[in-house]
Every structure is written in C-alpha cells, then in structure tokens.
Design an enzyme around this catalytic site. Sequence first.
Site, mmCIF file in Angstrom:
data_model
loop_
_atom_site.group_PDB
_atom_site.id
_atom_site.type_symbol
_atom_site.label_atom_id
_atom_site.label_comp_id
_atom_site.label_asym_id
_atom_site.label_seq_id
_atom_site.Cartn_x
_atom_site.Cartn_y
_atom_site.Cartn_z
ATOM 1 N N LEU A 46 0.789 -1.227 0.000
ATOM 2 C CA LEU A 46 0.000 0.000 0.000
ATOM 3 C C LEU A 46 0.823 1.280 0.000
ATOM 4 C CD1 LEU A 46 -2.619 -1.157 2.659
ATOM 5 C CD2 LEU A 46 -2.685 -1.526 0.206
ATOM 6 N N HIS A 47 2.081 1.235 -0.344
ATOM 7 C CA HIS A 47 2.912 2.427 -0.317
ATOM 8 C C HIS A 47 3.561 2.779 -1.648
ATOM 9 C CE1 HIS A 47 3.690 1.891 4.298
ATOM 10 N NE2 HIS A 47 2.418 1.961 3.987
ATOM 11 N N PRO A 48 3.006 2.424 -2.783
ATOM 12 C CA PRO A 48 3.648 2.840 -4.031
ATOM 13 C C PRO A 48 3.738 4.366 -4.103
ATOM 14 C CG PRO A 48 2.028 1.161 -4.471
ATOM 15 C CD PRO A 48 1.851 1.579 -3.034
#
Length: 193
Positions: free
Chosen positions: A112-114
């Site tokens: 969830l951190h692109p």
Amino acid sequence: MFHFLPIAVRYDGSAPASDHGYQVHIGPMNSDARGTVAITDTDPRTHPKLRFNYLSTDQDRREWVEAIRLVRRILGQPAFDPFEGGELSPGSAVETDEEILTWVARDGETALHPSCTCSMGDAADPMAVVDPGSLRVHGIDGLRVIDASVFPSITNGNIYAPVMMVAEKAADLVLGNTPAPPEPIPFYRHAPA
C-alpha cells in the site's frame, strides 16, 4: 521494515491459515528496483498499466534474502519458544537464496505504499514531472499532483506523515498562503556495504 502482527491474518480478506498465530511482514525500504506506470487508454476510468519490477536488481534480491534470514533468526530466539508452532510461510523447506526468491516472487505483495511516479523536481530534470514550488505538472496548465507520487524517492518508512506534509504545503499553495520555510533536518540513510 518489519511489522510484527500478534494474529494470523490475511490482507486479502480470505481466512487465515490457522486459528492462532503471529506473523512478521517485511519489506526492503530503499530498494533500487524501479517500475513503470503507463497510460493505456484515453478514457480516464481505464486503469494504467503498472509494472512494479520487484526482484529486478541484485540489491533488491539480496535485501529480501537477508530480511527473511533475519526474521527467522529473531523468531528463533528462546523468548519465542513457548509460542513456536512451526513456520507456515514461506515454510522451513524454503532455505536456499533461490527458494526464498521464488517464494517472494510468488507470494510477495505491495504494501500500500507505491510512490514516486510523478517526481518533484526542476523542469530541466527529465525525470521530474511536478514543480516542487507549486506542485503543478510541468507543461500542463491547471493540473497539480498532491499525493505520494510526487516524492523523488521512496521514504524510509510509512508514507502517511510525508503525504500529510505535501498536502499541508499544497493547501497553502492553493490558498495563496506563504508556506513555512524549509528546515534542513538530518536523517538516516543506510549505505549498502
């Protein structure tokens, strides 16, 4: 980054592998692997093509192997003995570097951190998409980008606080307020041996 979860859970909403358990999620935070985002259609509702390009560099592969081995060493300490029920995933049969990398390629997920797909920077920089002083897209009138995609490089941890900082700066810019002056704050960056 290591996340210890005192519960057996799956992020995809499916049932966990057992009723009781704990798990450690890991992820290299300064990977040198670089992916791409490509527009595939003129319809803005069409999803772009994402290529994360995980495990594409020697450093990325080495850090994954080292992280798995370190977690196993930590969980192998005597303090965990009363809770030891066996390793479910990747499983004790996964031992060699190649076996570990095969498991990561099959089971690894984006956490969830692109970020970093519209990097801030000077217009002369061919990789820069967004002007850092205005958050406007270079060469396009009326368009700003205000999210984690403007980071020039991935943060060394969760992205929530830096995204809030970008949003606060953007709010000042949009409202015409004078943003707070920058503060040169030292930070740690691991230099691979």
